[in-house]
Design an enzyme around this catalytic site. Structure first.
Site, PDB file in Angstrom:
ATOM      1  N   CYS A 118       0.820  -1.220   0.000  1.00  0.00           N
ATOM      2  CA  CYS A 118       0.000   0.000   0.000  1.00  0.00           C
ATOM      3  C   CYS A 118       0.849   1.265   0.000  1.00  0.00           C
ATOM      4  CB  CYS A 118      -0.915   0.010   1.210  1.00  0.00           C
ATOM      5  SG  CYS A 118      -1.981  -1.415   1.238  1.00  0.00           S
ATOM      6  N   HIS A 239      -2.552   7.294   3.503  1.00  0.00           N
ATOM      7  CA  HIS A 239      -3.131   6.049   2.993  1.00  0.00           C
ATOM      8  C   HIS A 239      -4.408   5.770   3.789  1.00  0.00           C
ATOM      9  CE1 HIS A 239      -3.842   2.012   1.861  1.00  0.00           C
ATOM     10  NE2 HIS A 239      -3.322   1.451   2.933  1.00  0.00           N
ATOM     11  N   ASN A 269     -10.251   0.637   1.793  1.00  0.00           N
ATOM     12  CA  ASN A 269      -8.798   0.670   1.555  1.00  0.00           C
ATOM     13  C   ASN A 269      -8.542   0.206   0.122  1.00  0.00           C
ATOM     14  OD1 ASN A 269      -6.074   0.108   1.412  1.00  0.00           O
ATOM     15  ND2 ASN A 269      -5.955  -0.903   3.401  1.00  0.00           N
TER      16      ASN A 269
HETATM   17  N1  ACO Z   1     -17.248  -7.957  11.813  1.00  0.00           N
HETATM   18  C1  ACO Z   1     -17.429  -8.361  13.097  1.00  0.00           C
HETATM   19  N2  ACO Z   1     -16.452  -8.872  13.852  1.00  0.00           N
HETATM   20  C2  ACO Z   1     -15.236  -8.973  13.294  1.00  0.00           C
HETATM   21  C3  ACO Z   1     -14.984  -8.578  11.981  1.00  0.00           C
HETATM   22  C4  ACO Z   1     -16.049  -8.065  11.217  1.00  0.00           C
HETATM   23  N3  ACO Z   1     -15.903  -7.662   9.965  1.00  0.00           N
HETATM   24  N4  ACO Z   1     -13.692  -8.789  11.695  1.00  0.00           N
HETATM   25  C5  ACO Z   1     -13.146  -9.306  12.803  1.00  0.00           C
HETATM   26  N5  ACO Z   1     -14.080  -9.418  13.760  1.00  0.00           N
HETATM   27  C6  ACO Z   1     -13.923  -9.947  15.094  1.00  0.00           C
HETATM   28  C7  ACO Z   1     -12.751 -10.907  15.188  1.00  0.00           C
HETATM   29  O1  ACO Z   1     -13.131 -12.208  14.824  1.00  0.00           O
HETATM   30  C8  ACO Z   1     -12.408 -10.800  16.648  1.00  0.00           C
HETATM   31  O2  ACO Z   1     -13.323 -11.586  17.362  1.00  0.00           O
HETATM   32  P1  ACO Z   1     -12.831 -12.438  18.648  1.00  0.00           P
HETATM   33  O3  ACO Z   1     -12.321 -11.409  19.613  1.00  0.00           O
HETATM   34  O4  ACO Z   1     -14.058 -13.136  19.071  1.00  0.00           O
HETATM   35  O5  ACO Z   1     -11.753 -13.314  18.132  1.00  0.00           O
HETATM   36  C9  ACO Z   1     -12.688  -9.358  16.933  1.00  0.00           C
HETATM   37  O6  ACO Z   1     -13.623  -8.889  15.965  1.00  0.00           O
HETATM   38  C10 ACO Z   1     -11.455  -8.513  16.768  1.00  0.00           C
HETATM   39  O7  ACO Z   1     -11.695  -7.445  17.499  1.00  0.00           O
HETATM   40  P2  ACO Z   1     -10.513  -6.448  17.682  1.00  0.00           P
HETATM   41  O8  ACO Z   1      -9.239  -7.202  17.667  1.00  0.00           O
HETATM   42  O9  ACO Z   1     -10.805  -5.599  18.841  1.00  0.00           O
HETATM   43  O10 ACO Z   1     -10.617  -5.615  16.345  1.00  0.00           O
HETATM   44  P3  ACO Z   1      -9.790  -4.378  16.072  1.00  0.00           P
HETATM   45  O11 ACO Z   1     -10.298  -3.257  16.897  1.00  0.00           O
HETATM   46  O12 ACO Z   1      -8.333  -4.686  16.136  1.00  0.00           O
HETATM   47  O13 ACO Z   1     -10.162  -4.045  14.581  1.00  0.00           O
HETATM   48  C11 ACO Z   1      -9.205  -4.163  12.415  1.00  0.00           C
HETATM   49  C12 ACO Z   1      -9.807  -4.951  13.584  1.00  0.00           C
HETATM   50  C13 ACO Z   1     -10.262  -3.205  11.893  1.00  0.00           C
HETATM   51  C14 ACO Z   1      -8.810  -5.143  11.338  1.00  0.00           C
HETATM   52  C15 ACO Z   1      -7.995  -3.359  12.921  1.00  0.00           C
HETATM   53  O14 ACO Z   1      -7.112  -4.201  13.601  1.00  0.00           O
HETATM   54  C16 ACO Z   1      -7.248  -2.703  11.800  1.00  0.00           C
HETATM   55  O15 ACO Z   1      -7.767  -1.792  11.151  1.00  0.00           O
HETATM   56  N6  ACO Z   1      -6.008  -3.065  11.554  1.00  0.00           N
HETATM   57  C17 ACO Z   1      -5.194  -2.485  10.499  1.00  0.00           C
HETATM   58  C18 ACO Z   1      -5.659  -2.998   9.202  1.00  0.00           C
HETATM   59  C19 ACO Z   1      -4.958  -2.330   8.058  1.00  0.00           C
HETATM   60  O16 ACO Z   1      -4.716  -1.161   8.100  1.00  0.00           O
HETATM   61  N7  ACO Z   1      -4.667  -3.122   7.058  1.00  0.00           N
HETATM   62  C20 ACO Z   1      -4.115  -2.707   5.839  1.00  0.00           C
HETATM   63  C21 ACO Z   1      -2.717  -2.205   5.920  1.00  0.00           C
HETATM   64  S1  ACO Z   1      -1.757  -2.302   4.525  1.00  0.00           S
HETATM   65  C22 ACO Z   1      -2.711  -2.316   3.294  1.00  0.00           C
HETATM   66  O17 ACO Z   1      -3.389  -1.349   3.119  1.00  0.00           O
HETATM   67  C23 ACO Z   1      -2.783  -3.559   2.419  1.00  0.00           C
END
Ligand code: ACO
Length: 312
Positions: A118, A239, A269
């Protein structure tokens, strides 16, 4: 590493966004998720999905949009760089396909793709501006384009809610003044925190922790290298991966959130395309201001990250 400023001019920006919209409510019917969860955790409400179009089609249409805005003579182009990790084929590159689709097959053009996750658009700008400033090239087309839907597992709620398709393009030329600077880096990792094989896989929490630190570090590095402060910057185009990442960086830099341009709610994204799409949309949204300092910043798999300053 030497601090080398670039003398480049941003002539025009363009975008292409596929028409089909996938809302959070649509995703609720596909996986166990909710609009509320997605909006709260990411800021994303909708994303656009390509249908019957591949990455080179999106890239070409974004380029045409930029060319038409300023009635640019496409025959001047001597360099095409496309940042992407969702190319049509392993080979040829998207850039070669764009050359052909623009009707420039007979022209003498250096074309190549860049895969820096990215952060690809920042890397592409770094390389393009260096090549322009070498004096060998004069008119560059730099494009970020992704069809992320090709590598999304629409049964995996951890990833499928986050991404969208789109493309953004810049036309760059040499200028007389040193008005740009780019910083790109990588902290190579083998932990498979974020990688793409058939599908994209991600440890969201680890990416989040990396991203908040990397975005802040890249911004401060560019400001420090240029002897600027955050108050000298008119707008930051980050980004667009997650609203909360930007919010956290704004807080630790002690700047208002509206210093950052955000459009993640509409597109999700779009990876290497996101900074180009966001800059185009920002430029369309504001009154023309001269000598505006815009800071671009990105992060992605690798882990790569980087930032750049352009003066408009
Ligand atoms: N809907 C509902 N629940 C979900 C979803 C969803 N779409 N996705 C995950 N969950 C659940 C998981 O299964 C997990 O459940 P569990 O606790 O029972 O195992 C829980 O939600 C996870 O909760 P958190 O860990 O508190 O979620 P978080 O606040 O960390 O948010 C997220 C997750 C949005 C993915 C966040 O970590 C994030 O944005 N990370 C960065 C992602 C990113 O920027 N990626 C791209 C970078 S590089 C590029 O662009 C390719």
């Amino acid at each position: 590493m030497k601090k080398i400023k670039n003398s480049i001019k941003l002539i025009a920006t363009g975008t292409y966004i596929p028409e089909k919209v996938l809302t959070n409510f649509d995703l609720e019917k596909m996986v166990d998720t909710s609009d509320e969860w997605i909006v709260q955790r990411t800021g994303i409400k909708r994303r656009h999905i390509a249908e019957g179009e591949d990455t080179s089609d999106l890239a070409t249409k974004a380029a045409i949009n930029a060319l038409e805005k300023v009635k640019y003579d496409k025959n001047l182009i001597d360099l095409i760089i496309v940042a992407t990790f969702t190319p049509d084929y392993r080979s040829p590159g998207v850039s070669n396909l764009v050359q052909a689709k623009l009707g420039l097959s007979g022209n003498d053009i250096t074309c190549f793709d860049i895969n820096s996750g990215c952060t690809g658009m920042i890397y592409a700008l770094e390389v393009a501006s260096s090549l322009l400033n070498s004096g060998k090239y004069q008119h560059a087309l730099v494009i970020g384009a992704e069809v992320m839907s090709k590598v999304i597992d629409f049964t995996d709620r951890n990833t499928c809610v986050l991404f969208g398709d789109g493309a953004g393009a810049f036309i760059l030329e040499n200028s007389d003044t040193e008005n740009a600077y780019f910083y790109t880096t990588s902290c190579g990792e083998l932990d498979k925190t974020l990688y793409v094989d058939r599908y994209i896989h991600m440890d969201g929490k680890k990416v989040y922790q990396f991203a908040t630190a990397a975005v802040e570090k890249a911004i401060l590095k560019v400001l420090n290298d240029l002897n600027l402060t955050i108050n000298d910057i008119d707008k930051i185009i980050p980004h667009q991966a997650n609203y909360r990442i930007i919010h956290s960086v704004a807080k630790s830099l002690n700047v208002a959130l509206d210093k950052f341009f955000l459009n993640i709610d509409e597109y999700g994204n779009t990876s290497a395309a996101s900074i180009a799409i966001a800059l185009d949309e920002y430029l369309k949204s504001r009154e023309k201001v001269s000598l505006e300092k815009i800071l671009l910043v990105g992060f992605g798999s690798g882990f790569t990250y980087g930032a750049g300053l352009i003066t408009l």
